[in-house]
Design a protein around this motif. Structure first.
Motif, PDB file in Angstrom:
ATOM      1  N   UNK A   1      84.390  36.563  25.808  1.00  0.00           N
ATOM      2  CA  UNK A   1      83.625  37.778  26.119  1.00  0.00           C
ATOM      3  C   UNK A   1      84.397  39.010  25.636  1.00  0.00           C
ATOM      4  N   UNK A   2      83.733  39.869  24.838  1.00  0.00           N
ATOM      5  CA  UNK A   2      84.416  41.069  24.345  1.00  0.00           C
ATOM      6  C   UNK A   2      84.713  42.076  25.452  1.00  0.00           C
ATOM      7  N   UNK A   3      85.698  42.925  25.215  1.00  0.00           N
ATOM      8  CA  UNK A   3      86.156  43.877  26.229  1.00  0.00           C
ATOM      9  C   UNK A   3      85.082  44.908  26.583  1.00  0.00           C
TER      10      UNK A   3
ATOM     11  N   UNK B   1      82.446  36.248  35.986  1.00  0.00           N
ATOM     12  CA  UNK B   1      82.136  35.958  34.577  1.00  0.00           C
ATOM     13  C   UNK B   1      80.633  35.846  34.335  1.00  0.00           C
ATOM     14  N   UNK B   2      79.834  36.168  35.327  1.00  0.00           N
ATOM     15  CA  UNK B   2      78.390  36.015  35.198  1.00  0.00           C
ATOM     16  C   UNK B   2      77.706  37.380  35.238  1.00  0.00           C
TER      17      UNK B   2
ATOM     18  N   UNK C   1      78.274  39.659  29.487  1.00  0.00           N
ATOM     19  CA  UNK C   1      77.925  40.456  28.307  1.00  0.00           C
ATOM     20  C   UNK C   1      79.161  41.129  27.718  1.00  0.00           C
ATOM     21  N   UNK C   2      79.957  41.732  28.597  1.00  0.00           N
ATOM     22  CA  UNK C   2      81.243  42.324  28.204  1.00  0.00           C
ATOM     23  C   UNK C   2      82.131  42.338  29.442  1.00  0.00           C
TER      24      UNK C   2
ATOM     25  N   UNK D   1      79.663  41.250  45.295  1.00  0.00           N
ATOM     26  CA  UNK D   1      79.082  40.014  45.821  1.00  0.00           C
ATOM     27  C   UNK D   1      79.815  38.774  45.324  1.00  0.00           C
ATOM     28  N   UNK D   2      80.073  38.692  44.030  1.00  0.00           N
ATOM     29  CA  UNK D   2      80.695  37.486  43.488  1.00  0.00           C
ATOM     30  C   UNK D   2      82.217  37.557  43.464  1.00  0.00           C
ATOM     31  N   UNK D   3      82.751  38.749  43.210  1.00  0.00           N
ATOM     32  CA  UNK D   3      84.203  38.892  43.154  1.00  0.00           C
ATOM     33  C   UNK D   3      84.839  39.094  44.514  1.00  0.00           C
ATOM     34  N   UNK D   4      84.011  39.436  45.497  1.00  0.00           N
ATOM     35  CA  UNK D   4      84.475  39.677  46.874  1.00  0.00           C
ATOM     36  C   UNK D   4      85.490  40.805  46.952  1.00  0.00           C
ATOM     37  N   UNK D   5      85.279  41.830  46.126  1.00  0.00           N
ATOM     38  CA  UNK D   5      86.163  42.988  46.143  1.00  0.00           C
ATOM     39  C   UNK D   5      85.510  44.133  45.404  1.00  0.00           C
TER      40      UNK D   5
END
Length: 173
Positions: A160-162, A91-92, A97-98, A68-72
């Motif tokens: 944000x941690x991996x 990023x949301x 969170x990670x 939805x947000x990344x469009x992929x």
């Protein structure tokens, strides 16, 4: 470009593989070697089920957010492009969170299933998956994200941690 029929079909296929093939492999492995590693208690089974449910929820939430947000989609492995690549750095939601919540969710789903089976050899599947996910993140995903979203990625990578979520986020003044 939008999420195509091919993208949708590959997402469903990936979900079926994730939901069925991994657990089936763990059941098969557990039958080959009956070595256990947990006490046989009802609480163990409930906690294992909870771990799998949390993992499944996290993986689904991450996949949905990515679409939805990344469009992929998540069906790309470096130069192998099975799906439309994300056009936005997400990023949301779970990605706050990670940086790899889908991988973390799959790991928890499989680890919970291995605990429910109480099979030491079945733990190979979640451990092999997390090694694969770590390699995939470092060698394939992150270089692409650094290239396509340089400024955003630089900030995101620092904040944000991996894989392992921070217990508490530090507040900046």
């Amino acid at each position: 470009m939008q999420f195509t029929l091919k993208d949708k079909l590959l997402t469903v296929l990936g979900f079926i593989i994730f939901l069925v093939v991994g657990p089936a492999l763990m059941v098969y492995l557990s039958r080959l070697d009956p070595t256990t590693f947990l006490d046989q208690e009802d609480t163990t089974l409930y906690l294992a089920g909870l771990m799998s449910a949390v993992g499944l929820g996290l993986a689904l939430w991450a996949n949905y957010t990515l679409i939805v947000q990344g469009k992929g989609g998540a069906g790309n492995f470096g130069p192998i492009k099975l799906m439309t690549e994300t056009r936005h750095l997400v990023r949301t939601g779970p990605y706050s969170i990670c940086r790899n919540p889908m991988h973390l969710g799959v790991f928890f789903y499989y680890a919970g299933f291995a605990c429910a089976l109480n099979s030491l050899v079945a733990l190979v599947v979640p451990l092999a998956f997390i090694v694969f996910a770590y390699f995939n993140a470092i060698v394939l995903d992150e270089p692409r994200l650094k290239r396509d979203f340089p400024e955003e990625w630089s900030i995101y990578e620092q904040e944000v941690p991996r894989f392992l979520p921070r217990a508490l986020k530090r507040r900046r003044s």
